[in-house]
Design a protein around this motif. Structure first.
Motif, PDB file in Angstrom:
ATOM      1  N   ALA A 116       0.825  -1.209   0.000  1.00 33.18           N
ATOM      2  CA  ALA A 116       0.000   0.000   0.000  1.00 33.18           C
ATOM      3  C   ALA A 116       0.859   1.258   0.000  1.00 33.18           C
ATOM      4  N   GLU A 117       1.920   1.255   0.780  1.00 31.76           N
ATOM      5  CA  GLU A 117       2.804   2.427   0.819  1.00 31.76           C
ATOM      6  C   GLU A 117       3.417   2.689  -0.550  1.00 31.76           C
TER       7      GLU A 117
ATOM      8  N   ARG B  70       0.683   4.077  -3.018  1.00 30.97           N
ATOM      9  CA  ARG B  70       0.307   5.476  -2.791  1.00 30.97           C
ATOM     10  C   ARG B  70       1.260   6.442  -3.493  1.00 30.97           C
TER      11      ARG B  70
ATOM     12  N   GLU C 206      -5.516   4.708  -7.192  1.00 28.24           N
ATOM     13  CA  GLU C 206      -6.242   5.102  -5.981  1.00 28.24           C
ATOM     14  C   GLU C 206      -6.489   3.892  -5.096  1.00 28.24           C
ATOM     15  N   ILE C 207      -6.125   3.996  -3.829  1.00 31.33           N
ATOM     16  CA  ILE C 207      -6.459   2.958  -2.852  1.00 31.33           C
ATOM     17  C   ILE C 207      -7.868   3.241  -2.330  1.00 31.33           C
TER      18      ILE C 207
ATOM     19  N   ALA D 217      -7.689  -1.350  -4.942  1.00 29.82           N
ATOM     20  CA  ALA D 217      -7.237  -0.168  -5.683  1.00 29.82           C
ATOM     21  C   ALA D 217      -8.043  -0.002  -6.954  1.00 29.82           C
TER      22      ALA D 217
END
Length: 360
Positions: A285-286, A289, A295-296, A307
Motif C-alpha cells: 500500500a505504501e 500510494r 487510488e487505494i 485499488a
C-alpha cells in the motif's frame, strides 16, 4: 489420445515455486510447520471421525484462545464451516442478516440458501461492516409469516473489503442482535489477520463481546486444508455433531485437520503468519500510494489492498502477476498478500505497476 505407455505417472513438480502473485492467500502453499505436523500425525492407527487424540487435544488448545466453554468442530472448508454454523443457529424458517458484500452472499455459490435452507437478508455497507443501524434495515417482521424470520446476524472479521471491526463495534452488533432475540455468527476466514491488526487476543472480539459461534479459518493462514466451527455459547446451537455429518463435513481421518489447527494455534504460528501477511500488504500500500493515477479504495487494515487503476494497465499487469478484478466495470482490483509473500515480491510488483502506468 496419448499412448499410456508414454505418459509419465510418477509425481513431479508442475509449477515454478519461486512464482508468487497477489490473487489470493489461498494460492499460497502450506507452511513448513504445518507439513511437519501432518507428518507427525501420520503413521499408525487413530480412531476415526474425531475420536482421535489430535482432535481431543485441539479442544484444549481452543480453550486457551476462546475460553473453557468453546468447542471446536473441524470441517473441510470455509463454505462448509459457514453453512454448518448458520444451520445450527437457525430454524427452517429462519433468515440471516449480513452485509451485501459478505462471502456467504457473494462467493459461496448460494450454498447457505441452497444447501443450508436459509434466507440471506443483505444490507449495503460502505466498508463491509454492519452496524446496529444497518442491521435494523432487515431486523423486523418476526411475526409476519410471509417473511423469513431474522434469527442471526453474520459478520466477517476481517471483512471482504479488508477492513477490521474493533472489539467495541462487534460488541455493539452483538448487544443489538441479542436484544432483538438474534444470535451472532462471525466468519473468521481471516480471523488471525484481524487479531494481528488489532494486536489483541482473538477472544477480545469474539466470545468476550458476545459472538455465539464463529467459523475459524486455517487455510488462508498457512494450513493445507481445514477450518473449524467454534461454538462459543453452547446454548446457542443444537445437534452440531448431527448437522456436521448431514452437511457432509465430517472427516473420517479428522486428525489431519485437527493437527493443522493445533500447529497453528498451540504456539504463535497463526500470529506470525498473519503479522507477516499484514506487513506485506502495508508495504504494498505504501508503494502504491506513491504511484500517480492509482487510488487505494479502502483502509488497508489486514492483508488486502483494494485499488482503482486504468483498465488497460490492469490487463497488462495481469500478464505479469496473477490478481483479480474486484469490480471490472469500475476498474477496481484486489491485491492479496499471504504468509509467504516476500518483500522482493512486493517490490517487483510495484516496479511492474510503475512501468505499466508510465506506458499509460
Amino acid at each position: 489420445m496419448a499412448d499410456p505407455a508414454t505418459v509419465r505417472t510418477d509425481a513431479r513438480r508442475h509449477h515454478d515455486p519461486q512464482v508468487r502473485g497477489f490473487a489470493s492467500d489461498n494460492y499460497a502453499g502450506a507452511h513448513p510447520e504445518i507439513l511437519a505436523a501432518l507428518a507427525l500425525a501420520n503413521g499408525g492407527h487413530q480412531v476415526a471421525y474425531g475420536e482421535d487424540d489430535y482432535t481431543e487435544h485441539l479442544q484444549r488448545v481452543m480453550h486457551s484462545h476462546f475460553g473453557p466453554t468453546a468447542e471446536a468442530f473441524p470441517v473441510f472448508n470455509g463454505t462448509g464451516a459457514n453453512v454448518l454454523a448458520l444451520q445450527a443457529l437457525t430454524d427452517r424458517w429462519g433468515a440471516v442478516i449480513c452485509a451485501e458484500s459478505a462471502h456467504i452472499n457473494v462467493d459461496e455459490g448460494g450454498a447457505p440458501e441452497r444447501m443450508g435452507g436459509l434466507k440471506l437478508l443483505t444490507v449495503p455497507t460502505p466498508d463491509g461492516k454492519l452496524t446496529p443501524e444497518l442491521i435494523d434495515r432487515q431486523a423486523y417482521g418476526w411475526e409476519d409469516e410471509h417473511r423469513a424470520m431474522p434469527q442471526v446476524v453474520s459478520i466477517t472479521q476481517n471483512t471482504e473489503l479488508g477492513t477490521v471491526y474493533t472489539p467495541d463495534e462487534i460488541r455493539a452488533v452483538c448487544d443489538h442482535a441479542h436484544e432483538r432475540g438474534m444470535k451472532v455468527h462471525l466468519d473468521g476466514a481471516r480471523i488471525a489477520n484481524a487479531a494481528a491488526s488489532l494486536d489483541v487476543p482473538m477472544r477480545t472480539f469474539t466470545n468476550t463481546v458476545g459472538v455465539d459461534v464463529l467459523s475459524f479459518g486455517g487455510t488462508k493462514n498457512g494450513a493445507l486444508f481445514g477450518e473449524a466451527v467454534v461454538v462459543l455459547d453452547p446454548d446457542s446451537v443444537r445437534a452440531m455433531k448431527h448437522l456436521r455429518k448431514l452437511s457432509m463435513q465430517l472427516a473420517s481421518k479428522m486428525r489431519f485437520v485437527s493437527v493443522q489447527l493445533e500447529a497453528l494455534l498451540a504456539k504463535d504460528l497463526w500470529l506470525r503468519n498473519a503479522r507477516h501477511a499484514n506487513a506485506m500488504a502495508q508495504r504494498l500500500a505504501e508503494g502504491v500510494r506513491a504511484v500517480d493515477g492509482v487510488e487505494i479504495l479502502h483502509p488497508v487494515q489486514a492483508n488486502a489492498v483494494f485499488a482503482r487503476l486504468p483498465h488497460a494497465v490492469t490487463e497488462r499487469l495481469q500478464k505479469r502477476f496473477r490478481f483479480y478484478f474486484w469490480d471490472e466495470k469500475a476498474g477496481d482490483v484486489r491485491w492479496m498478500c499471504a504468509f509467504d509473500t516476500r518483500e522482493d515480491d512486493v517490490d517487483a510488483f510495484l516496479l511492474a505497476l510503475k512501468e505499466e502506468m508510465a506506458r499509460q
